[in-house]
Structures are given as C-alpha cells and as structure tokens.
Design a protein around this motif. Structure first.
Motif, PDB file in Angstrom:
ATOM      1  N   PRO A 180     -70.734  -7.268-121.456  1.00 21.47           N
ATOM      2  CA  PRO A 180     -71.711  -8.380-121.406  1.00 21.47           C
ATOM      3  C   PRO A 180     -71.408  -9.486-122.411  1.00 21.47           C
ATOM      4  O   PRO A 180     -71.561 -10.665-122.114  1.00 21.47           O
ATOM      5  N   VAL A 181     -70.950  -9.082-123.594  1.00 17.16           N
ATOM      6  CA  VAL A 181     -70.656 -10.087-124.628  1.00 17.16           C
ATOM      7  C   VAL A 181     -69.476 -10.954-124.183  1.00 17.16           C
ATOM      8  O   VAL A 181     -69.539 -12.194-124.225  1.00 17.16           O
ATOM      9  N   VAL A 182     -68.420 -10.289-123.704  1.00 15.03           N
ATOM     10  CA  VAL A 182     -67.206 -11.038-123.330  1.00 15.03           C
ATOM     11  C   VAL A 182     -67.484 -11.920-122.110  1.00 15.03           C
ATOM     12  O   VAL A 182     -67.108 -13.097-122.079  1.00 15.03           O
ATOM     13  N   SER A 183     -68.166 -11.353-121.102  1.00 19.66           N
ATOM     14  CA  SER A 183     -68.403 -12.158-119.883  1.00 19.66           C
ATOM     15  C   SER A 183     -69.277 -13.380-120.209  1.00 19.66           C
ATOM     16  O   SER A 183     -69.009 -14.495-119.731  1.00 19.66           O
ATOM     17  N   THR A 184     -70.279 -13.189-121.054  1.00 17.48           N
ATOM     18  CA  THR A 184     -71.135 -14.327-121.428  1.00 17.48           C
ATOM     19  C   THR A 184     -70.324 -15.361-122.217  1.00 17.48           C
ATOM     20  O   THR A 184     -70.468 -16.572-122.003  1.00 17.48           O
ATOM     21  N   ALA A 185     -69.448 -14.847-123.097  1.00 16.71           N
ATOM     22  CA  ALA A 185     -68.613 -15.769-123.887  1.00 16.71           C
ATOM     23  C   ALA A 185     -67.670 -16.551-122.980  1.00 16.71           C
ATOM     24  O   ALA A 185     -67.434 -17.744-123.200  1.00 16.71           O
ATOM     25  N   ILE A 186     -67.142 -15.875-121.940  1.00 18.10           N
ATOM     26  CA  ILE A 186     -66.233 -16.584-121.010  1.00 18.10           C
ATOM     27  C   ILE A 186     -67.000 -17.688-120.274  1.00 18.10           C
ATOM     28  O   ILE A 186     -66.547 -18.829-120.188  1.00 18.10           O
ATOM     29  N   PHE A 187     -68.202 -17.347-119.788  1.00 16.62           N
ATOM     30  CA  PHE A 187     -69.020 -18.363-119.113  1.00 16.62           C
ATOM     31  C   PHE A 187     -69.308 -19.533-120.057  1.00 16.62           C
ATOM     32  O   PHE A 187     -69.233 -20.694-119.676  1.00 16.62           O
ATOM     33  N   MET A 188     -69.610 -19.204-121.303  1.00 18.03           N
ATOM     34  CA  MET A 188     -69.957 -20.270-122.249  1.00 18.03           C
ATOM     35  C   MET A 188     -68.736 -21.129-122.573  1.00 18.03           C
ATOM     36  O   MET A 188     -68.848 -22.361-122.672  1.00 18.03           O
ATOM     37  N   MET A 189     -67.579 -20.470-122.674  1.00 13.27           N
ATOM     38  CA  MET A 189     -66.357 -21.245-122.940  1.00 13.27           C
ATOM     39  C   MET A 189     -66.092 -22.228-121.795  1.00 13.27           C
ATOM     40  O   MET A 189     -65.772 -23.396-122.024  1.00 13.27           O
ATOM     41  N   LEU A 190     -66.255 -21.748-120.566  1.00 13.78           N
ATOM     42  CA  LEU A 190     -66.040 -22.632-119.416  1.00 13.78           C
ATOM     43  C   LEU A 190     -67.045 -23.792-119.430  1.00 13.78           C
ATOM     44  O   LEU A 190     -66.713 -24.925-119.100  1.00 13.78           O
ATOM     45  N   ALA A 191     -68.275 -23.473-119.859  1.00 19.61           N
ATOM     46  CA  ALA A 191     -69.326 -24.507-119.859  1.00 19.61           C
ATOM     47  C   ALA A 191     -69.077 -25.573-120.928  1.00 19.61           C
ATOM     48  O   ALA A 191     -69.280 -26.763-120.675  1.00 19.61           O
ATOM     49  N   VAL A 192     -68.618 -25.148-122.108  1.00 22.89           N
ATOM     50  CA  VAL A 192     -68.458 -26.156-123.175  1.00 22.89           C
ATOM     51  C   VAL A 192     -67.279 -27.091-122.904  1.00 22.89           C
ATOM     52  O   VAL A 192     -67.183 -28.159-123.497  1.00 22.89           O
ATOM     53  N   LEU A 193     -66.391 -26.670-121.992  1.00 17.79           N
ATOM     54  CA  LEU A 193     -65.220 -27.513-121.703  1.00 17.79           C
ATOM     55  C   LEU A 193     -65.411 -28.398-120.481  1.00 17.79           C
ATOM     56  O   LEU A 193     -64.501 -29.144-120.107  1.00 17.79           O
ATOM     57  N   THR A 194     -66.565 -28.298-119.848  1.00 14.87           N
ATOM     58  CA  THR A 194     -66.793 -29.028-118.586  1.00 14.87           C
ATOM     59  C   THR A 194     -68.165 -29.718-118.614  1.00 14.87           C
ATOM     60  O   THR A 194     -69.032 -29.332-119.390  1.00 14.87           O
ATOM     61  N   PRO A 195     -68.350 -30.708-117.736  1.00 15.80           N
ATOM     62  CA  PRO A 195     -69.646 -31.404-117.753  1.00 15.80           C
ATOM     63  C   PRO A 195     -70.686 -30.835-116.787  1.00 15.80           C
ATOM     64  O   PRO A 195     -71.838 -31.245-116.815  1.00 15.80           O
ATOM     65  N   SER A 196     -70.258 -29.892-115.905  1.00 16.13           N
ATOM     66  CA  SER A 196     -71.219 -29.419-114.894  1.00 16.13           C
ATOM     67  C   SER A 196     -70.841 -28.031-114.386  1.00 16.13           C
ATOM     68  O   SER A 196     -69.747 -27.529-114.689  1.00 16.13           O
ATOM     69  N   LEU A 197     -71.733 -27.456-113.575  1.00 17.76           N
ATOM     70  CA  LEU A 197     -71.481 -26.133-112.997  1.00 17.76           C
ATOM     71  C   LEU A 197     -70.247 -26.183-112.089  1.00 17.76           C
ATOM     72  O   LEU A 197     -69.422 -25.262-112.093  1.00 17.76           O
ATOM     73  N   ALA A 198     -70.117 -27.277-111.335  1.00 19.24           N
ATOM     74  CA  ALA A 198     -68.949 -27.423-110.456  1.00 19.24           C
ATOM     75  C   ALA A 198     -67.668 -27.454-111.296  1.00 19.24           C
ATOM     76  O   ALA A 198     -66.660 -26.829-110.941  1.00 19.24           O
TER      77      ALA A 198
END
Lengths: 256, 305
Positions: free
Chosen positions: A148-166
C-alpha cells in the motif's frame, strides 16, 4: 503545524466523497483477490482430479468480478491521489497555492498527513482483516505493509509530475512501457524468468519495492521543493533504470 | 521615491522564443503602475518572474527588497496576486474560499472582507465554478485584498469582463487606494481598462520595455500634429525619429510628435518643415498615445521581419 492541518482539512473536504466510494470497493477487491487465491491453491492441491464444473463456474464469475473490482480500485485510488495533488498542482505556474503564503514543505506534509491515514492505513487494515476472516490467520508478510505504501507513493509520484488524471495515465503508461521494455531486454540478454536469480523471484523480494519507494519519495520531495518538472522527470526515469538494475542484480552478480 | 520593484536586464527564454528580453524597470512605492502591451508582449512572463513563479534565464529583480528568486511564503503574506490564468479552488464556495485563506494571513481584516463582499455583491454560498467570469475575478480579488497587502499585482484582471463589472472592479480598487498605503502593478493589453487607475506606465513590446514613465510626463511629451504644406512646398526626406505615424494626403500632413516640448514644439516643426502652414498641435489621451506606440512598434516589427 496549524497550516498543515488547515490544508489537510481542506483536502479531506474535497476527497471525502471519493474516499467513501473507494472503501467498499477496496474491501470487495481484496476479498475477491483473497478468495481467488484460495481457490487457485485448492485447485492446485486437487491437481489430477477433475474439478466440478460448478466450482469452475464460480471461479470464472469470481475472477470476472475480481478483475472489475481491482480495476475500479486502481481507478479510484488514482482519482483520489489526483484530486489531492492536482488541487494544488506542482506543475506549471498557475496553481492557487503558488501565490499564497503556503510553504512547499507544509503542502507536502499536509498531503502525506491525509494520504497515510485515509489511503494507506485502510489498505493495510482491510488486507489484514480479509486474510484473517478467510484464512484464519492474519498475514504478516512484509508486502502487506509495503505494497500500500509503495503503490500510493507511485500514484503520488505520477501526480506530482503531471497536471491532470489523464496526464497521470499517460506518464504511468510510458513508465510501465519502459519497465516492460527493460524486462524484455533483460530476458533477451539471458536473464531467466523464474529461476533463483530470475525476474519473478526478484520481484517477490523487498529490495525492488524499497527501491521504488525511495525513487518515488525522492521525486515527490524534489518536485514539491523545487517545482522543476523536467529535472524531476529525469530523476524518475533514472529511478526506473535503478529499479531494473536492482531486479537483475543477482543474475548479474551470479554471471560475474 | 523608493522602488518596491526593481528589475535589471531580466530575460526569459522558452525554447527558441525570447519571451522577455533584457527588461529593466522600477515601480515606485505607493504608485499605481500599468504594464501595457499587446497580447504575447511578455507581460505575464515578466510578472511571473517578479513573483518567482517562473525563473529568469538571466538578469535579476528585487520585490519588496527580496531577490525575486527567493520570493516565498513570507513575501506572499504581503502580496496580493490576481491573474486571469490563476486557478481557483473551483469546488469551494466563496465563503469556503475566504475561510480557507483567512488563517494564512496574520493581517486579515474581517471588516474589510465583509465590506468588499457587500461592495462586490458576491454570493457567499455559491461555488466558484458556478460563478460568472466577472464574479470569479472579484472573488479572487477579494481573497487577495482582505489582508491589506503592501503590493497588489493584477495580471490582465479585466480581460473578458463586461464594462459594468470592470467599472465596479475599478471603483473598488480606487476607493481602497484612497484609504490604503499600497503599490499596485496592473498589466493589461487595453489602456481603456486602466486609464483611470494608473499614475505610471510601462509599455512592453516583444519582450522589451519601450516606455517607462509617469502618465503626466507621457501626456506632456506626446502631441498630435497637423499641418498644411505651402502650394510649392515639399516635406523634407529626413524627418526627426521622434515623429511617429507620418501620413500625408495631398498637402495635408499628420504625425505624432513623441518628444514635444511646451513652448518650442510648434517652432521646431516649422524649422524642420519650412513650408509648413497652419501648424496645430493637439494633446493626446493615454489611449491615443498607447495606440500610436503600438502601431509604431508593429510597423518596426514588420520592417525587422
């Protein structure tokens, strides 16, 4: 601390509805996942004896619902992290917080303050509860806590590098492609898939996941504190290479 | 007068495009300064560099005594920033937005906030995404003024607003300006929007600052000239560089003098064009001056291309 709580409270107000939708989906996805795993174990033990068709049918239905539930679970997790991070985007120069007296560290702390109890902890608790309910003993495997920690961190990493869900989906797709491409190259170079030094065995270890976590945390902190997206992307893709090296370390060392 | 903003040789490149090119400017403390220029001139990039939202490629600037690359939360508690491009938390109601902003600012003035809500006629219970563009800008402005900032930066705030909303907005700013010790930096592509508001102007064109002076000085040195040539007279081939937008139809000649001096202006025209008869010089409004400059810069740009 007060400002951290203040921002976290604001984020909670905005994400609580999606979180409330996600919790039952999480329970369903983990329960089905566990049931399917048990079913496969059972079938493994009955190898050679023809399985009753009703059980096969039940498995088929379970597997189908399981795939849907897991997909929905992933989608909702991505949506929650996206809402949380993109509300105060670290990409571009138009985000509301950039012209307000909110330190980047405080913002990051407030996101972590909400993500840990609202997203990571429920995954651990539900996993433990489901395995205990179905198997009688709670699982204490490190991946129960780590995943759970790693998967959440991966999602967060993707989010901080992009402007949207797409944008998250596109970057996630590219990164997955790079990892799969890397694995293909490794297998082409001769790294076995399931041997003691193979890819699948390497993936079950803790080191690759701890590496992934370290990469994610580095990228997230770097992006929040500097907002230099190109540099953060470079760090992220370098991290993917490090991850692949960690996966293939035993094979490389064995061959050396 | 002490400058609250100082920029020296500020430049920003985006790939091959030089968005801002060696821009130097001073905004005196307490002034209302307009940064004018057509769309794409580099106004927004300049403001973003001043507020550390975009890093300069070269040059440096200080804002309220702090290097612009170090502008952070401490400075933003004294700066109010409203931009047409700024994202707002759309899901919040206006009340929630104000409640969210209030604890961030030790100087938040709840009485002023209530007064501005009333003055801007803002519906507190409506979500920001349901508001019209004008109302949204007003909400952003309210959340940026209620803590009495020392520096207010408005980046194209009037763009797309109807005349009534623009008027209300401007009246609000002017009333506050009478009572508040602040400096306002407002960018716009339309002089009409800010003419009533400003006392100092900077005109930016293709990333370079072309004019930087007070409105009174600008109005003093620009004149619209009209003259008639004597029947056998001709216009000299070499005319002063300060004569802009020269036009001649038959014997009638018109141009804009950008270096007019009271008392000697007409005499100077007669000395350059000895065949000039009926020389008249008329003052120009800030809008006319801006239009004359914009047309001059545009034709210069075409010649360079």
């Amino acid at each position: 601390m007060n400002l951290t709580m203040h921002v976290a409270r604001k984020d909670w107000r905005h994400t609580r509805l999606v979180l409330c939708i996600w919790y039952p989906v999480l329970v369903l996805a983990l329960t089905l996942d566990q049931k399917i795993e048990m079913f496969l174990d059972e079938r493994e033990s009955l190898r050679g004896i023809p399985s009753p068709s009703a059980a096969e049918l039940e498995y088929g239905v379970l597997a189908l619902i399981g795939v849907l539930a897991v997909s929905l679970d992933l989608l909702l997790r991505a949506a929650i992290v996206s809402r949380l991070v993109h509300d105060d985007s670290t990409v571009g120069s138009t985000a509301f917080w950039l012209s307000r007296p909110v330190p980047a560290g405080t913002l990051l702390a407030s996101k972590a303050m909400l993500l840990l109890p609202a997203m990571v902890l429920p995954q651990i608790v539900v996993h433990l509860a489901v395995t205990y309910q179905l198997a009688g003993i709670p699982s204490t495997a490190p991946e129960v806590f780590l995943a759970p920690v790693v998967s959440t961190a991966i999602f967060m990493m993707l989010a901080v590098l992009t402007p949207s869900l797409a944008g998250m989906a596109v970057l996630g797709g590219i990164m997955t492609g790079v990892i799969l491409g890397g694995l293909l190259v490794l297998s082409w170079l001769g790294m076995p898939l399931v041997a003691a030094d193979g890819i699948v065995r390497a993936l079950t270890g803790e080191l690759p996941w701890l590496t992934a976590l370290a990469v994610c945390v580095t990228v997230i902190c770097h992006q929040y504190l500097t907002r230099r997206t190109t540099r953060s992307l470079t760090v992220a893709f370098s991290g993917v290479l490090v991850f692949l090296l960690v996966l293939s370390r035993e094979w490389f060392l064995g061959g050396a | 007068m002490k400058s609250i903003i100082q920029a020296r040789e500020l430049s920003r490149r985006f790939g091959r495009t030089l968005a801002v090119n060696g821009l130097s400017l001073d905004v005196p403390k307490g002034s209302i300064f307009a940064l004018l220029g057509p769309n794409g001139a580099g106004k927004t990039t300049t403001i973003k560099m001043l507020l550390n939202m975009v890093r300069p490629t070269s040059g440096r600037a200080t804002v309220m005594g702090t290097d612009s690359t170090r502008i952070g939360p401490a400075e933003f508690s004294r700066i109010g920033y409203v931009s047409e491009n700024q994202e707002l938390p759309e899901w919040m109601s206006v009340r929630e937005l104000l409640d969210f902003c209030r604890p961030m600012y030790p100087t938040w003035d709840q009485d002023l906030c209530r007064q501005l809500v009333h003055q801007f006629d803002l519906p507190l219970s409506k979500t920001i995404k349901s508001l019209s563009r004008g109302m949204r800008i007003k909400a952003a402005l309210l959340s940026s003024l209620a803590y009495r900032p020392e520096l207010v930066v408005l980046d194209e705030p009037f763009s797309g607003l109807d005349a009534l909303v623009r008027d209300e907005f401007m009246r609000g700013l002017l009333e506050l300006s009478d009572r508040t010790e602040w400096t306002v930096l407002v960018s716009s592509h339309d002089i009409d929007e800010v003419e009533r508001l400003v006392d100092r102007v900077g005109v930016i064109d293709r990333g370079s600052l072309r004019v930087l002076e007070s409105v009174s000085s600008l109005e003093g040195r620009f004149r619209h000239f009209q003259l008639t040539l004597a029947p056998d007279g001709e216009l000299p081939t070499e005319l002063p560089d300060s004569w802009l937008l020269k036009e001649s139809v038959g014997r009638s000649v018109r141009f804009v003098e950008s270096d007019y001096r009271e008392g000697t202006g007409v005499q100077r025209v007669r000395s350059v064009v000895p065949a000039a008869e009926n020389v008249t010089a008329s003052p120009m409004s800030l809008k006319e001056i801006f239009m004359a400059l914009a047309r001059t810069y545009r034709s210069e740009g075409r010649e360079q291309e």
